[in-house]
Design an enzyme around this catalytic site. Sequence first.
Site, PDB file in Angstrom:
ATOM      1  N   TYR A  57      67.228  45.627 -26.069  1.00 16.75           N
ATOM      2  CA  TYR A  57      65.875  45.568 -25.758  1.00 16.75           C
ATOM      3  C   TYR A  57      65.375  46.679 -24.741  1.00 16.75           C
ATOM      4  O   TYR A  57      64.323  47.067 -24.768  1.00 16.75           O
ATOM      5  CB  TYR A  57      65.712  44.182 -25.370  1.00 16.75           C
ATOM      6  CG  TYR A  57      65.463  43.303 -26.561  1.00 16.75           C
ATOM      7  CD1 TYR A  57      66.634  42.590 -27.258  1.00 16.75           C
ATOM      8  CD2 TYR A  57      64.229  43.352 -27.435  1.00 16.75           C
ATOM      9  CE1 TYR A  57      66.538  41.849 -28.227  1.00 16.75           C
ATOM     10  CE2 TYR A  57      64.037  42.387 -28.591  1.00 16.75           C
ATOM     11  CZ  TYR A  57      65.266  41.560 -28.808  1.00 16.75           C
ATOM     12  OH  TYR A  57      65.138  41.004 -29.858  1.00 16.75           O
ATOM     13  N   HIS A 110      55.467  36.758 -31.828  1.00 12.46           N
ATOM     14  CA  HIS A 110      56.916  37.005 -31.768  1.00 12.46           C
ATOM     15  C   HIS A 110      56.888  37.589 -30.347  1.00 12.46           C
ATOM     16  O   HIS A 110      58.362  37.949 -30.015  1.00 12.46           O
ATOM     17  CB  HIS A 110      57.234  37.927 -32.762  1.00 12.46           C
ATOM     18  CG  HIS A 110      57.389  37.429 -34.109  1.00 12.46           C
ATOM     19  ND1 HIS A 110      57.588  38.016 -35.355  1.00 12.46           N
ATOM     20  CD2 HIS A 110      57.375  35.990 -34.325  1.00 12.46           C
ATOM     21  CE1 HIS A 110      57.569  37.504 -36.280  1.00 12.46           C
ATOM     22  NE2 HIS A 110      57.555  36.027 -35.929  1.00 12.46           N
ATOM     23  N   CYS A 118      63.440  34.172 -17.425  1.00 12.66           N
ATOM     24  CA  CYS A 118      64.441  33.717 -17.019  1.00 12.66           C
ATOM     25  C   CYS A 118      65.084  32.701 -17.852  1.00 12.66           C
ATOM     26  O   CYS A 118      64.195  31.443 -17.598  1.00 12.66           O
ATOM     27  CB  CYS A 118      64.536  33.728 -15.565  1.00 12.66           C
ATOM     28  SG  CYS A 118      66.185  32.959 -14.708  1.00 12.66           S
ATOM     29  N   THR A 177      53.317  44.967 -43.267  1.00 12.07           N
ATOM     30  CA  THR A 177      54.469  43.920 -43.161  1.00 12.07           C
ATOM     31  C   THR A 177      55.132  43.991 -44.394  1.00 12.07           C
ATOM     32  O   THR A 177      54.620  43.907 -45.448  1.00 12.07           O
ATOM     33  CB  THR A 177      54.009  42.680 -42.621  1.00 12.07           C
ATOM     34  OG1 THR A 177      55.141  41.862 -42.408  1.00 12.07           O
ATOM     35  CG2 THR A 177      52.966  41.965 -43.567  1.00 12.07           C
ATOM     36  N   ALA A 220      49.430  53.616 -42.898  1.00 14.03           N
ATOM     37  CA  ALA A 220      48.354  53.011 -42.193  1.00 14.03           C
ATOM     38  C   ALA A 220      47.347  53.791 -41.366  1.00 14.03           C
ATOM     39  O   ALA A 220      46.238  53.504 -41.383  1.00 14.03           O
ATOM     40  CB  ALA A 220      48.988  52.003 -41.287  1.00 14.03           C
TER      41      ALA A 220
HETATM   42  C1  BV8 Z   1      61.259  30.110 -37.327  1.00 15.10           C
HETATM   43  C2  BV8 Z   1      60.974  39.790 -32.343  1.00 15.10           C
HETATM   44  C3  BV8 Z   1      61.394  27.655 -37.144  1.00 15.10           C
HETATM   45  C4  BV8 Z   1      62.204  40.213 -31.972  1.00 15.10           C
HETATM   46  C5  BV8 Z   1      61.198  38.911 -34.730  1.00 15.10           C
HETATM   47  C6  BV8 Z   1      65.934  31.739 -45.110  1.00 15.10           C
HETATM   48  C7  BV8 Z   1      64.822  31.584 -45.894  1.00 15.10           C
HETATM   49  C8  BV8 Z   1      63.667  31.970 -45.420  1.00 15.10           C
HETATM   50  C9  BV8 Z   1      63.299  31.745 -43.702  1.00 15.10           C
HETATM   51  C10 BV8 Z   1      64.694  31.488 -43.255  1.00 15.10           C
HETATM   52  C11 BV8 Z   1      65.695  31.435 -43.864  1.00 15.10           C
HETATM   53  N1  BV8 Z   1      66.575  31.281 -42.736  1.00 15.10           N
HETATM   54  C12 BV8 Z   1      65.937  31.379 -41.625  1.00 15.10           C
HETATM   55  C13 BV8 Z   1      64.814  31.580 -41.888  1.00 15.10           C
HETATM   56  C14 BV8 Z   1      63.597  31.599 -40.647  1.00 15.10           C
HETATM   57  C15 BV8 Z   1      63.584  32.852 -40.301  1.00 15.10           C
HETATM   58  C16 BV8 Z   1      63.344  34.017 -41.183  1.00 15.10           C
HETATM   59  O1  BV8 Z   1      62.254  34.127 -41.866  1.00 15.10           O
HETATM   60  N2  BV8 Z   1      64.478  34.918 -41.649  1.00 15.10           N
HETATM   61  C17 BV8 Z   1      64.381  35.925 -42.560  1.00 15.10           C
HETATM   62  C18 BV8 Z   1      65.084  36.990 -41.974  1.00 15.10           C
HETATM   63  C19 BV8 Z   1      64.814  35.068 -43.853  1.00 15.10           C
HETATM   64  N3  BV8 Z   1      62.405  32.854 -39.197  1.00 15.10           N
HETATM   65  C20 BV8 Z   1      62.675  32.518 -37.978  1.00 15.10           C
HETATM   66  O2  BV8 Z   1      63.652  31.977 -37.451  1.00 15.10           O
HETATM   67  C21 BV8 Z   1      61.231  32.317 -37.166  1.00 15.10           C
HETATM   68  N4  BV8 Z   1      61.314  31.018 -36.401  1.00 15.10           N
HETATM   69  O3  BV8 Z   1      61.269  29.947 -38.436  1.00 15.10           O
HETATM   70  O4  BV8 Z   1      61.261  28.772 -36.547  1.00 15.10           O
HETATM   71  C22 BV8 Z   1      60.117  26.884 -37.134  1.00 15.10           C
HETATM   72  C23 BV8 Z   1      59.137  27.850 -37.543  1.00 15.10           C
HETATM   73  C24 BV8 Z   1      57.777  27.128 -37.668  1.00 15.10           C
HETATM   74  C25 BV8 Z   1      57.607  25.606 -37.204  1.00 15.10           C
HETATM   75  C26 BV8 Z   1      58.680  25.108 -36.579  1.00 15.10           C
HETATM   76  C27 BV8 Z   1      59.977  25.876 -36.587  1.00 15.10           C
HETATM   77  C28 BV8 Z   1      61.534  33.336 -35.827  1.00 15.10           C
HETATM   78  C29 BV8 Z   1      61.068  34.930 -36.702  1.00 15.10           C
HETATM   79  C30 BV8 Z   1      60.837  35.716 -35.635  1.00 15.10           C
HETATM   80  C31 BV8 Z   1      62.200  36.772 -35.526  1.00 15.10           C
HETATM   81  N5  BV8 Z   1      61.525  37.907 -34.461  1.00 15.10           N
HETATM   82  N6  BV8 Z   1      60.710  39.812 -33.860  1.00 15.10           N
HETATM   83  C32 BV8 Z   1      62.098  41.676 -32.030  1.00 15.10           C
HETATM   84  O5  BV8 Z   1      61.446  42.424 -32.475  1.00 15.10           O
HETATM   85  O6  BV8 Z   1      63.376  42.065 -31.658  1.00 15.10           O
HETATM   86  S1  BV8 Z   1      60.988  39.114 -36.354  1.00 15.10           S
HETATM   87  C33 BV8 Z   1      60.831  41.141 -36.466  1.00 15.10           C
HETATM   88  O7  BV8 Z   1      61.080  41.528 -37.925  1.00 15.10           O
HETATM   89  C34 BV8 Z   1      59.334  41.310 -36.445  1.00 15.10           C
HETATM   90  O8  BV8 Z   1      58.775  40.596 -35.477  1.00 15.10           O
HETATM   91  C35 BV8 Z   1      58.672  40.957 -37.705  1.00 15.10           C
HETATM   92  O9  BV8 Z   1      58.184  39.893 -37.784  1.00 15.10           O
HETATM   93  C36 BV8 Z   1      59.985  41.161 -38.554  1.00 15.10           C
HETATM   94  C37 BV8 Z   1      59.822  42.603 -39.247  1.00 15.10           C
HETATM   95  O10 BV8 Z   1      58.983  42.264 -40.279  1.00 15.10           O
HETATM   96  P1  BV8 Z   1      57.610  43.434 -40.434  1.00 15.10           P
HETATM   97  O11 BV8 Z   1      57.221  43.563 -39.299  1.00 15.10           O
HETATM   98  O12 BV8 Z   1      57.158  43.202 -41.730  1.00 15.10           O
HETATM   99  O13 BV8 Z   1      58.628  44.846 -40.461  1.00 15.10           O
HETATM  100  P2  BV8 Z   1      59.647  45.574 -41.440  1.00 15.10           P
HETATM  101  O14 BV8 Z   1      60.374  46.695 -41.134  1.00 15.10           O
HETATM  102  O15 BV8 Z   1      60.399  44.382 -42.417  1.00 15.10           O
HETATM  103  O16 BV8 Z   1      58.487  45.973 -42.770  1.00 15.10           O
HETATM  104  C38 BV8 Z   1      57.599  47.102 -42.255  1.00 15.10           C
HETATM  105  C39 BV8 Z   1      56.663  47.071 -43.456  1.00 15.10           C
HETATM  106  O17 BV8 Z   1      55.712  48.279 -43.119  1.00 15.10           O
HETATM  107  C40 BV8 Z   1      57.087  47.623 -44.825  1.00 15.10           C
HETATM  108  O18 BV8 Z   1      56.646  46.768 -45.930  1.00 15.10           O
HETATM  109  C41 BV8 Z   1      56.889  49.172 -44.936  1.00 15.10           C
HETATM  110  O19 BV8 Z   1      56.798  49.312 -46.443  1.00 15.10           O
HETATM  111  C42 BV8 Z   1      55.864  49.147 -44.305  1.00 15.10           C
HETATM  112  N7  BV8 Z   1      55.389  50.290 -43.619  1.00 15.10           N
HETATM  113  C43 BV8 Z   1      56.386  51.411 -43.210  1.00 15.10           C
HETATM  114  N8  BV8 Z   1      55.664  52.496 -42.838  1.00 15.10           N
HETATM  115  C44 BV8 Z   1      54.567  52.170 -42.876  1.00 15.10           C
HETATM  116  C45 BV8 Z   1      54.161  51.088 -43.650  1.00 15.10           C
HETATM  117  N9  BV8 Z   1      52.969  50.482 -43.886  1.00 15.10           N
HETATM  118  C46 BV8 Z   1      51.782  51.298 -43.538  1.00 15.10           C
HETATM  119  N10 BV8 Z   1      52.078  52.569 -42.847  1.00 15.10           N
HETATM  120  C47 BV8 Z   1      53.272  52.954 -42.631  1.00 15.10           C
HETATM  121  N11 BV8 Z   1      53.225  54.402 -42.191  1.00 15.10           N
END
Ligand code: BV8
Length: 235
Positions: A57, A110, A118, A177, A220
């Site tokens: 971080y 997020h 803390c 996303t 974007a």
């Molecule tokens: C929760 C902060 C319970 C930290 C982040 C199995 C199946 C389904 C779900 C789960 C599972 N096992 C566990 C889960 C739940 C889990 C989850 O979804 N896991 C995934 C991996 C399967 N989720 C959680 O744990 C969440 N909490 O579920 O709690 C709950 C929920 C609700 C109510 C009660 C209880 C918490 C998730 C948060 C994690 N923290 N970030 C940090 O940043 O260090 S997630 C982090 O990754 C980001 O914040 C973001 O959300 C995610 C990345 O996603 P994107 O932003 O989409 O980025 P990515 O790189 O993936 O994609 C980029 C996109 O941009 C691409 O499409 C690309 O084509 C495009 N792009 C690239 N360049 C460009 C572009 N577009 C336009 N122009 C460009 N130039």
Amino acid sequence: MSSHHPALVILTGAGISAESGLPTFRGAGGLWEGHRVEDVATPEAFARDPELVLRFYDARRQALARVAPNPAHFALARLEAAWQGPFLLITQNVDDLHERAGSRKLLHMHGELVRVRCVRCGLNERLEGPLAGRACPRCGARPGLRPDVVWFGEIPYSLDEIEAALARCALFVAIGTSGEVYPAAGFVDEARAHGAHTIELNLEPSRISARFAEHRFGPASRIVPAWVEELLARG
Ligand code: BV8
């Protein structure tokens, strides 16, 4: 409230910050020093090796000083200022580029890299500088300080406000996303279930593309300003 401007909800992901120089999670890299985000951004990783997680971080916090908002961030701030109806920008990003571009009606579901908390005394504030090896300025705990971001397995912020906005929005737009992470990836389903028109603006098709009524593909910094100008020109 102008009828021309129905309730609008926008969701952004790492793709909107890519052209500002912040790496996405699942792009070519998708790794940090060989670690997957899913392996580092977790409470377990922090408990196991707090210094490694804090270094991950610290590097990202320092990177913020070297990057700036791109035309996509500025276009969304212009849209917010001109929009007569209800407007909400939900970001999955933990960077501060939306704020620096002028966005105000913004929710960081997020958390934010610039804030720390803390685990011992609950301190929660903006704090500059590295966190690795640093004691909490209030209670002295070490390890104690962590970035105020939502890790995998932790509950995102502002879900009640987000649910309410999705239930009443007429237009839902996802930008940059991959649709890999829940609950954010499910927001399009909730908006559509309430009758919203749904648009995906992304570099390429995502895991959730099939759930959107309309798509525009491209970087974007080009397609977001074009979409905003078109939307505002319609009045
Ligand atoms: C929760 C902060 C319970 C930290 C982040 C199995 C199946 C389904 C779900 C789960 C599972 N096992 C566990 C889960 C739940 C889990 C989850 O979804 N896991 C995934 C991996 C399967 N989720 C959680 O744990 C969440 N909490 O579920 O709690 C709950 C929920 C609700 C109510 C009660 C209880 C918490 C998730 C948060 C994690 N923290 N970030 C940090 O940043 O260090 S997630 C982090 O990754 C980001 O914040 C973001 O959300 C995610 C990345 O996603 P994107 O932003 O989409 O980025 P990515 O790189 O993936 O994609 C980029 C996109 O941009 C691409 O499409 C690309 O084509 C495009 N792009 C690239 N360049 C460009 C572009 N577009 C336009 N122009 C460009 N130039």
